[in-house]
Scaffold this motif. Structure first.
Motif, PDB file in Angstrom:
ATOM      1  N   MET A   1       0.936  -1.162   0.164  1.00  0.00           N
ATOM      2  CA  MET A   1      -0.032  -0.112   0.048  1.00  0.00           C
ATOM      3  C   MET A   1       1.003   1.264  -0.254  1.00  0.00           C
ATOM      4  SD  MET A   1      -3.141   0.916   0.012  1.00  0.00           S
ATOM      5  CE  MET A   1      -4.398  -0.368   0.738  1.00  0.00           C
TER       6      MET A   1
ATOM      7  N   ILE B   1      -4.305   4.497  -4.711  1.00  0.00           N
ATOM      8  CA  ILE B   1      -4.610   3.767  -3.650  1.00  0.00           C
ATOM      9  C   ILE B   1      -5.181   2.325  -3.920  1.00  0.00           C
ATOM     10  CG2 ILE B   1      -7.256   4.406  -3.561  1.00  0.00           C
ATOM     11  CD1 ILE B   1      -6.933   5.218  -0.579  1.00  0.00           C
ATOM     12  N   ASP B   2      -4.896   1.323  -3.176  1.00  0.00           N
ATOM     13  CA  ASP B   2      -5.273  -0.037  -3.520  1.00  0.00           C
ATOM     14  C   ASP B   2      -6.555  -0.802  -2.531  1.00  0.00           C
ATOM     15  OD1 ASP B   2      -5.539  -2.494  -4.220  1.00  0.00           O
ATOM     16  OD2 ASP B   2      -3.556  -3.038  -4.301  1.00  0.00           O
TER      17      ASP B   2
ATOM     18  N   SER C   1       1.792  -4.560  -5.158  1.00  0.00           N
ATOM     19  CA  SER C   1       0.784  -4.419  -3.914  1.00  0.00           C
ATOM     20  C   SER C   1       0.163  -6.018  -3.928  1.00  0.00           C
ATOM     21  CB  SER C   1      -0.267  -3.454  -4.014  1.00  0.00           C
ATOM     22  OG  SER C   1      -1.050  -3.574  -2.978  1.00  0.00           O
TER      23      SER C   1
ATOM     24  N   ILE D   1      -4.157   1.193   4.857  1.00  0.00           N
ATOM     25  CA  ILE D   1      -4.363   2.677   4.703  1.00  0.00           C
ATOM     26  C   ILE D   1      -3.793   3.286   5.894  1.00  0.00           C
ATOM     27  CG2 ILE D   1      -5.475   4.679   4.003  1.00  0.00           C
ATOM     28  CD1 ILE D   1      -7.039   2.508   2.279  1.00  0.00           C
TER      29      ILE D   1
ATOM     30  N   VAL E   1      -6.567  -4.929  -1.599  1.00  0.00           N
ATOM     31  CA  VAL E   1      -5.879  -5.801  -0.840  1.00  0.00           C
ATOM     32  C   VAL E   1      -6.457  -6.932   0.138  1.00  0.00           C
ATOM     33  CG1 VAL E   1      -3.855  -4.555  -0.801  1.00  0.00           C
ATOM     34  CG2 VAL E   1      -5.269  -4.322   0.851  1.00  0.00           C
TER      35      VAL E   1
ATOM     36  N   TYR F   1       1.214  -1.679  -8.362  1.00  0.00           N
ATOM     37  CA  TYR F   1      -0.253  -2.178  -8.243  1.00  0.00           C
ATOM     38  C   TYR F   1       0.291  -3.912  -8.155  1.00  0.00           C
ATOM     39  CZ  TYR F   1      -2.685   1.853  -8.036  1.00  0.00           C
ATOM     40  OH  TYR F   1      -3.160   3.157  -7.932  1.00  0.00           O
TER      41      TYR F   1
ATOM     42  N   GLU G   1      -7.873  -3.318   3.877  1.00  0.00           N
ATOM     43  CA  GLU G   1      -7.342  -2.406   3.201  1.00  0.00           C
ATOM     44  C   GLU G   1      -7.280  -1.072   4.155  1.00  0.00           C
ATOM     45  OE1 GLU G   1      -9.994  -4.399   2.310  1.00  0.00           O
ATOM     46  OE2 GLU G   1     -11.601  -3.140   2.806  1.00  0.00           O
TER      47      GLU G   1
END
Ligand SMILES: Nc1ncnc2c1ncn2[C@@H]1O[C@H](COP(=O)(O)OP(=O)(O)OP(=O)(O)O)[C@@H](O)[C@H]1O
Ligand SMILES: Nc1ncnc2c1ncn2[C@@H]1O[C@H](COP(=O)(O)OP(=O)(O)OP(=O)(O)O)[C@@H](O)[C@H]1O
Ligand SMILES: [Mg+2]
Ligand SMILES: [Mg+2]
Lengths: 340, 513, 306, 356
Positions: free
Chosen positions: D75, D84-85, D239, D271, D88, D236, D267
């Protein structure tokens, strides 16, 4: 002076002009209509008046949330707390209603609670440099936690409460078959008022324009002498208060609520806003687009179930539909952009 | 003028940033109805002084009086409310909004139903017209007009406030002669109405033309306040740079033209290179050791052509021959790989990478050409950074500072260092001297000449015809996105030649009108 | 295995259409239950449209329910996430004369009009399950014992019902040191249990009542890692194959079935009703309890569908 | 001389005080202290011969932190590019489902692990392709993947919570999550090694700088010859891959995948860890060490909740309060409080003097 001769931009013709920024929103309109037509062609129930009526009645809350979410997203922020604010205001509201507090007072208290969470988020963002994502994630956990501390029961409105005026269905066309009735309720009217408010606020007030300016560039907005800080407070205050309003509409509609209500609604609201053509990084978008987005989001579920998508596949299919949607929008935008 | 009461009195202003004292006890007094210039080298503290006045930075010591009242602005909004309108050095507008909105933001005309857009746009049109932008429709997106025009829009915006003090931080750096003339006309009008104007520019001619009084800064220190008319140029330069003017390396004479030997192959030879809507097909060739100037008015397509040569935009017609080989320069990476570098005119958006350090900003292009996984050895990197920081005299001489904290002029030097570090065969410089002080400007011009004499091909794009004429071997003249002439720059050619060419050529036929 | 392309009224083939307002696949009990219902209806010649929700969101269920009313299906099966909030939708069903069958969880309706819509409830009882757990502890620790309860997410009515059942029957000398939520999750239950075992080492915990199999299996692993296997009795509810296997292996001590297999009964009830026969109002599905021996037998029979 | 040393000392203290890492560590220590007050042997470690490693509250905490370390690392890189992912958590479930399902279908355990990692990487690549080559917005792209990923996990196991605890030959995988290396949880050791490897990859090559450059100013980066699309794709993909490892940790711990619960909400935790670690969500400069401490703090908060016996109902609120306190502690406003007051007083005095 400048060599404007060659670059002269033609004055726009009076009336409607196609703005490039509006293309994604228009795409949302077209795709929404196509989806309805497809549903109708395949399953024959999508243009029934009953379907249209319940699309609005059942999603008045989402329309309100989508408008609420549009404000922070336009500045490149986000408000993840809306779902949780629905929960806490619903729980407190029902508790109070059951304790015999008059409905009118309950509603005011619910709105105030929403406002307090908005104020908290605003303070965290502006005074303590927290990023909106994190600040509202915190208020989301806080609101959700407080809601369950207050009660984990399924709460129901007392019989004959004064909330019901919001949910009482008004039939415009009353057919013998309920599926052909065209009806609406006060909740829908509230949602429409919110939409109009959102439109006027964003397009006809200085605060609204400041929101767009912040989305374009916060530092520029500050150097231009715009009241950025105050606007930020207003944004989170408004979105949280609107979430409380959505809570009033929703709880009045189903007559009950509990601490687990609204889980994941913030993501539905974000999806609606994005489908409606607002850019998540801020600066571009329309509140009317968000409303359309919420309608599109709303008919994805019935479509998947009518298509008989196997249970495990439903979220994949919904995800794919949103993806197709977003990609189409990009394609339309690219083409539209080239033509310009 | 001293008989009037001052409108702004700043005394003993000190501002510290972590590790630097940007201002150290600086005084500034503005009187109504005067044009007052802040003078100093890049990094002297001019912009910082302005930001101290308008509340962008909090001062560490000193006092500010506006209109006789002690003031401590908490941000630009307060300053604006106190009657101070400011155009900052880097254009600060919102590119997502229309030109008209940018002019009127915060001052939109209101009717019974909130903002009345019709009236607002009419008002915007009026202010734009004042700046000579009557041709721009207020509905045009700001992002579609050039940086120079944006600068004018920013000035138009400052006019909206009925200000007592108007601050213009290097408003002329991206304007050409005509626009400067128009701007000065407006400034005079505003001044005569009793407004105090604070003006920053690195062009001495402009200073002597428009200003009444000067405050000179050096290294964050207050040097002196003088009347413009009593201060000869040499003395002014001496006060600004702390050395006598004679010591300043001056390149006076026009460069001797480099003759192309018959049969010599150009480094770059493009034929019919163009892109619809931005520039019509153009032929250009650039030889080793040659400086090719692009001349033209604002929006004539110089930048566009530079970008096509670098692959920053994709051309849709034409052929590209590099050292005799046909190539397809499809993106900046390929260009760099082929030893072509381009320094942008849009420093903030396309140039610096603000949060990275000076060191990283210098090394990054070289690193990109070598590939992500082949880091430049530390020793080599140190040497490169050291070399270019010294050569270009980047101040402060601390490579580990974020580049965004450097003054505008020093950022520009860092960028030039970045491109030189890639050892290009062809270097395209788009407005390289924009916002650079007189000392540094001479240095950069010298660098260009040195590079050329070492065999580098240089494309030199500048709005200052004087520079172009003095430095170039060949001048490509552009107008309205067409190349209208290619002038061999010998002793007979002067600025006037080019101005005439532009004025007299009909774009569509390419013939004299 | 489910659904059809035609939800609007009786389909061309003359099949009766049924709308299934479901919770969605969540593994364990839920998946077995909903698959069984879907299959049973298919076998019985119905045309079933299946509509799951997400995150246990009642709103999406209400939307689906109202859609089925508009589609004029012949019957609606409602497996609701919440017991209240259904009045308005049920009223609509009543107006459209669509019979509603609630499964698994009963709904709590106040409105008289709305009540008419519900024909029958089919499902096992959560309270009963909780009671069985309490009685097992009472029986095994007549002299009292200390232990923990692992609950599902705070606020779900299943969690409350199972808790209520436990409270109804548990003896006064049985002490619950702490109730913690492990969110129905094996993995979280393991972490939570490990923490609790650390914290209450000195209190000598002897039982863990996990409100579902998933959490019980996680607790068993934590107990095993702490070297307490066999010393702490773990009781779980649901009765999935994995849990029974764990019971046989001695990881768990007692498994109370919450029988998800009642698709046949449901389909029969719907059929009967549509054929004009009378249908019993409350069809309680019987569940069993398992100890190691009975679990082995059940597994050997190989008849369990989940 | 002494003066200078003092000034330097002061500077050092100032730097320390304004560093996010310092405050994260302070927060961590505070949490440990609170736990120790509630449970006196919180810090106690014992040898558990059953598992062949140390045992105790801190150990289980470290065991749990492994998965956060993995997703927070991925992340961090994504956030550094101003993306932003959100997927996950779902990727964890998909990878876990793939491993458990293949394992219980009788596949070799190593092959299962490989497949799980490949699946995670593949999803990461899809995210990357959509974001970089199609130019979709990261938030919405990964939100879609978060929805779809959950579904994929369900499809893989046909909606069941596949259990592979009884499958023969599953020991290696079990060991990843439950084993010990020199008494320390294996998954924690592995996670730390991976974090260090990623750190080296970023800082010893130019990758870190390029990622940051793209996050700070994509267009300027392109003009320097960096290929922003490639960089975006890369982060990405990384990640996704790391999320798959996290998924293996989470499922192998109980050798069972829970299609709904595995990775749920993680997730958000990732973050949070990144932000606590001092990387801005607006992109740019990143700190893997900061995120790693953030990840451990998240595990510690969860441990604290269990230790204090916070009611199930109150856990989200407790979590929120702790996060708010940490973030407020890190706010520059708080650090500059005393300096600001001093400055204001001085200016006031001066203003008075001038007025007089
Ligand atoms: N935000 C900041 N943080 C740290 N240092 C800064 C910051 N802003 C400016 N500085 C430093 O303060 C000094 C003065 O900068 P300033 O921008 O005022 O120069 P200037 O006179 O306007 O130069 P130019 O002519 O190049 O615009 C420079 O050394 C610069 O590096
Ligand atoms: N009068 C104008 N109206 C609208 N757009 C303009 C106008 N003039 C220029 N532009 C836009 O500004 C951009 C910049 O133009 P261009 O870069 O070609 O100018 P230039 O010759 O490099 O001059 P300069 O660099 O001095 O601005 C172009 O994309 C063009 O579309
Ligand atoms: Mg400056
Ligand atoms: Mg240009």
């Amino acid at each position: 002076m400048t060599t404007a001769t060659a670059n002269k931009v033609k004055a726009p013709k009076k009336g409607f002009k196609l703005d490039r920024q509006m293309i994604p929103t228009l795409a949302a309109v077209v795709i929404f209509i196509l989806m309805i037509i497809m549903g109708q062609a395949l399953f024959g129930t999508y243009i029934r008046l009953g379907f249209i009526s319940s699309l609005f009645i059942d999603h008045a809350y989402l329309i309100i949330l989508a408008v609420a979410m549009t404000l922070p997203i336009l500045t490149g922020g986000i408000d993840l707390s809306v779902g949780a604010i629905v929960a806490i205001t619903a729980v407190v509201g029902l508790k109070l209603a059951n304790a015999g507090v008059p409905a009118f007072l309950v509603m005011i208290i619910m709105l105030l609670i929403g406002a307090v969470f908005g104020l908290l988020a605003g303070t965290l963002i502006e005074e303590f440099n927290m990023q909106p994502f994190i600040a509202t994630l915190s208020t989301m956990f806080l609101a959700r936690g407080l809601a369950s501390i207050i009660s984990t029961d399924s709460l129901t409105f007392p019989q004959g409460n004064d909330f019901s005026f919001i949910s009482n269905v008004i039939k415009i066309i009353d057919n013998p078959k309920i599926s052909n009735d065209l009806s609406f309720n006060v909740g829908v009217i509230i949602a429409l008022v919110v939409v109009v408010f959102g439109y006027v606020f964003l397009h006809h007030t200085r605060t609204g324009r400041t929101i767009y300016a912040i989305g374009g560039s916060r530092s520029s907005a500050e150097l231009m002498g715009l009241p950025v800080k105050r606007t930020q407070y207003i944004i989170y205050l408004t979105s949280a208060t609107l979430a409380a309003l959505a809570s009033i509409v929703y709880t009045a509609n189903i007559g009950s609520a509990k601490n687990t209500v609204g889980v994941g609604w913030e993501l539905d609201a974000v999806a609606s806003v994005v489908i409606g053509g607002t850019i998540i990084t801020g600066g571009f978008g329309y509140v009317l687009g968000s409303v359309l987005g919420s309608l599109v989001r709303s008919i994805l579920d019935p479509l998947t179930s009518d298509f008989g998508v196997p249970a495990e596949w439903t979220t994949i299919v919904i995800g794919l539909m949103i993806l197709v949607f977003v990609v189409l929008q990009r394609a339309v935008m690219a083409v539209g952009g080239d033509k310009k | 003028m001293t008989d009037k009461n001052p409108i702004v009195v700043m005394k003993g202003i000190t501002i510290e940033f972590p590790g630097v004292k940007a201002l150290d006890g600086v005084d500034l007094t503005l009187y109504p109805g005067e044009v007052h210039a802040l003078m100093g080298e890049n990094g002297a503290g001019k912009s910082t002084m302005i930001k101290a006045l308008t509340g962008v930075y909090k001062i560490n010591a000193g006092s500010i009086m506006v209109d006789g009242k002690p003031q401590q602005f908490n941000g630009t909004l307060d300053a604006q409310n106190a009657g101070i309108a400011t155009v900052y050095q880097e254009v600060n507008l919102c590119t997502n909004l229309s030109v008209g909105e940018n002019v009127m933001l915060g001052h939109e005309k209101r009717g019974p139903f909130g903002i009345d857009w019709k009236k607002t746009h009419e008002a915007a049109k009026k202010y734009l017209a004042q700046m000579g932008l009557e041709s721009i429709d207020p509905h045009t997106p700001l992002s579609s007009i050039s940086i120079a025009m944006q600068q004018l829009v920013a000035i138009a915006r400052a006019m909206v406030i009925n200000a007592k003090v108007l601050i213009l931080d290097e408003p002329t750096s991206s304007l050409d002669a005509n626009e400067v003339r128009d701007l000065f006309a407006i400034m005079r009008k505003v001044r005569d109405s009793g407004v105090a104007i604070l003006f920053v520019s690195h062009f001495l001619d402009q200073i002597y033309e428009i200003t009444d009084r000067l405050t000179i800064l050096r290294n964050g220190q207050f040097i002196k306040e003088v009347m413009t008319k009593d201060t000869p140029r040499d003395e002014l330069i001496g006060m600004m740079i702390g050395k006598s003017a004679a010591e300043l390396s001056q390149i006076g004479a026009k460069k001797a033209r480099r003759e192309i030997t018959p049969g010599e192959k150009p480094i770059v030879d493009v034929k019919g290179l163009g892109k619809k809507g931005t520039i019509n097909p153009v032929d250009v060739d650039i030889y080793k050791g040659e400086v090719v100037g692009f001349a033209g008015l604002l929006g004539s397509g110089r930048t566009e052509l530079g970008r096509l040569l670098y692959g920053a935009d994709k051309p849709d017609s034409g052929t590209y021959t590099l050292n005799g080989k046909k190539v397809n320069i499809s993106d900046p990476y390929t260009a760099l790989k082929n030893k072509i570098a381009y320094s942008t005119e849009n420093r903030r958006d396309e140039g610096i990478i603000g949060d990275l350090t000076v060191r990283q900003n210098i090394l990054i292009a070289l690193q990109a050409t070598r590939g992500m996984f082949k880091p430049i050895p530390k020793k080599e990197a140190d040497a490169i950074v050291d070399k270019y920081m010294k050569e270009l005299n980047v101040r402060p001489a601390d490579p580990d500072r974020p580049v965004k904290n450097l003054s505008g002029g020093n950022q520009q030097k860092v960028l030039i260092g970045r491109w030189l570090a890639t050892h290009p065969e062809l270097l395209i410089l788009d407005e390289p001297t924009r916002g650079i002080d007189i000392g540094a400007k001479a240095e950069i011009q010298q660098v260009v000449l040195d590079l050329a004499s070492q065999g580098m091909g240089v494309v030199f794009i500048s709005s200052e015809l004087e520079e172009v004429v003095r430095l170039s071997d060949d001048i490509e003249v552009l107008k309205d996105r067409h190349k209208i002439a290619e002038i061999e720059n010998d002793d007979t050619v002067s600025q006037a030649t080019i101005v005439e060419t532009i004025a007299n050529t009909n774009v569509n036929t390419g013939k004299e009108a | 295995a489910c659904g059809s392309s035609n939800a609007g009224g009786s389909s061309d083939s003359g099949k009766k259409t049924v709308g299934f307002v479901a919770v969605g696949p969540e593994g364990g009990f839920r998946t077995a239950n909903e698959k069984d219902i879907q299959k049973a209806f298919e076998d019985a010649g119905f045309d079933l449209t299946y509509s799951p929700t997400q995150n246990n969101d009642q709103q999406k269920q209400i939307q689906a329910f109202n859609k089925f009313v508009n589609d004029e299906v012949d019957a609606i099966i409602l497996s609701s996430t919440e017991d209240s909030g259904w009045d308005d939708s049920l009223k609509k069903a009543a107006e459209a004369e669509i019979p509603v069958f609630t499964v698994d969880r009963n709904v709590d309706v106040k409105d008289a009009e709305a009540k008419k819509a519900i024909v029958a409830h089919i499902g096992p009882s959560n309270v009963w399950c909780g009671e069985q757990a309490a009685e097992f502890v009472n029986k095994n620790f007549p002299d009292g014992a200390n232990g923990f309860i692992l609950e599902g997410p705070a606020g779900l009515s299943v969690v409350k019902d199972r808790g209520t059942g436990w409270d109804n029957k548990v003896a006064s000398n049985v002490k619950v040191l702490e109730s913690q939520s492990a969110n129905w999750s094996t993995d979280e239950a393991k972490t939570v249990t490990a923490g609790l075992l650390d914290k209450y080492k000195s209190d000598n915990p002897q039982f863990i009542f996990a409100q579902n199999d998933e959490m019980g299996l996680g607790a068993a692993q934590a107990v095993d890692a702490a070297g307490l296997k066999g010393k702490v009795k773990i009781i779980t509810i649901d009765g999935t194959k994995n849990a029974l296997q764990a019971l046989v292996d001695g990881d768990l001590s007692y498994v109370i079935e919450y029988n998800p297999i009642f698709g046949k009964e449901t389909a029969q009830a719907v059929k009967d009703y549509l054929d004009g026969k009378t249908v019993e109002k409350d069809i309680e599905i019987e569940s069993k309890t398992f100890e190691a021996a009975s679990a082995k037998e059940a597994l050997d029979n190989n008849t369990r569908a989940y | 001389m002494a003066e200078k040393a003092k000034a330097e000392g002061n500077n050092f203290v100032k730097k320390l005080l304004s560093s996010n890492l310092t405050w994260s560590i302070v927060a961590f220590i505070l949490l440990v202290i609170i736990c120790t007050i509630f449970q006196h042997d919180f810090l106690a470690l014992s040898w558990n011969s059953n598992t062949g490693g140390l045992a105790g509250p801190l150990i289980t905490m470290l065991q749990e932190s492994a998965r956060y370390l993995m997703i927070a690392t991925g992340m961090t890189l994504v956030i550094s590019t101003a993306g932003i992912d959100l997927s996950v958590g779902s990727v964890m479930a998909v990878a876990g489902a793939a491993a458990m399902q293949t394992l219980s279908n009788g596949m070799n355990v190593w092959l299962s692990i490989l497949i799980a990692l490949a699946v995670g990487l593949a999803i990461g690549c899809v995210n990357g392709a959509l974001v970089s080559f199609l130019g979709l917005q990261p938030f919405i792209t990964t939100l879609i993947m978060m929805l779809a990923g959950r579904g994929m996990a369900k499809v893989i196991t046909s909606g069941e919570n596949t259990d592979a605890s009884a499958v023969a030959g599953n020991e290696p995988l079990k060991w990843f999550a439950n084993g010990f290396i020199l008494g320390i949880p294996a998954n924690f050791v592995i996670a730390v090694i991976i974090v260090i490897l990623v750190g080296l990859l970023c800082r010893k090559t130019a990758m870190g700088m390029m990622i940051e450059a793209v996050g700070i100013n994509q267009e300027a980066s392109r003009m320097t010859g960096i290929k922003p699309k490639k960089i975006l794709f890369l982060v990405y993909a990384i990640s996704g891959f790391l999320a798959a490892i996290a998924g293996l940790f989470a499922t192998a711990s109980v050798m069972r995948v829970d299609v709904v619960k595995t990775g749920q909400d993680l997730e958000m935790y990732a973050i949070l860890a990144v932000v606590i670690g001092g990387t801005s969500l607006l992109g740019g400069k990143f700190s893997l060490a900061g995120s790693a401490v953030g990840a451990v703090i998240i595990a510690m908060i969860r441990k604290t909740i269990i230790t204090l016996g916070v009611n199930a109902e109150a856990t989200p609120a407790f979590f929120a309060v702790v996060v708010i306190v940490i973030c407020v502690m890190q706010a520059p406003k708080i650090h500059n409080l005393s300096a600001n007051m001093k400055r204001k007083r001085a200016l006031k005095a001066q203003a008075k003097a001038v007025a007089a």
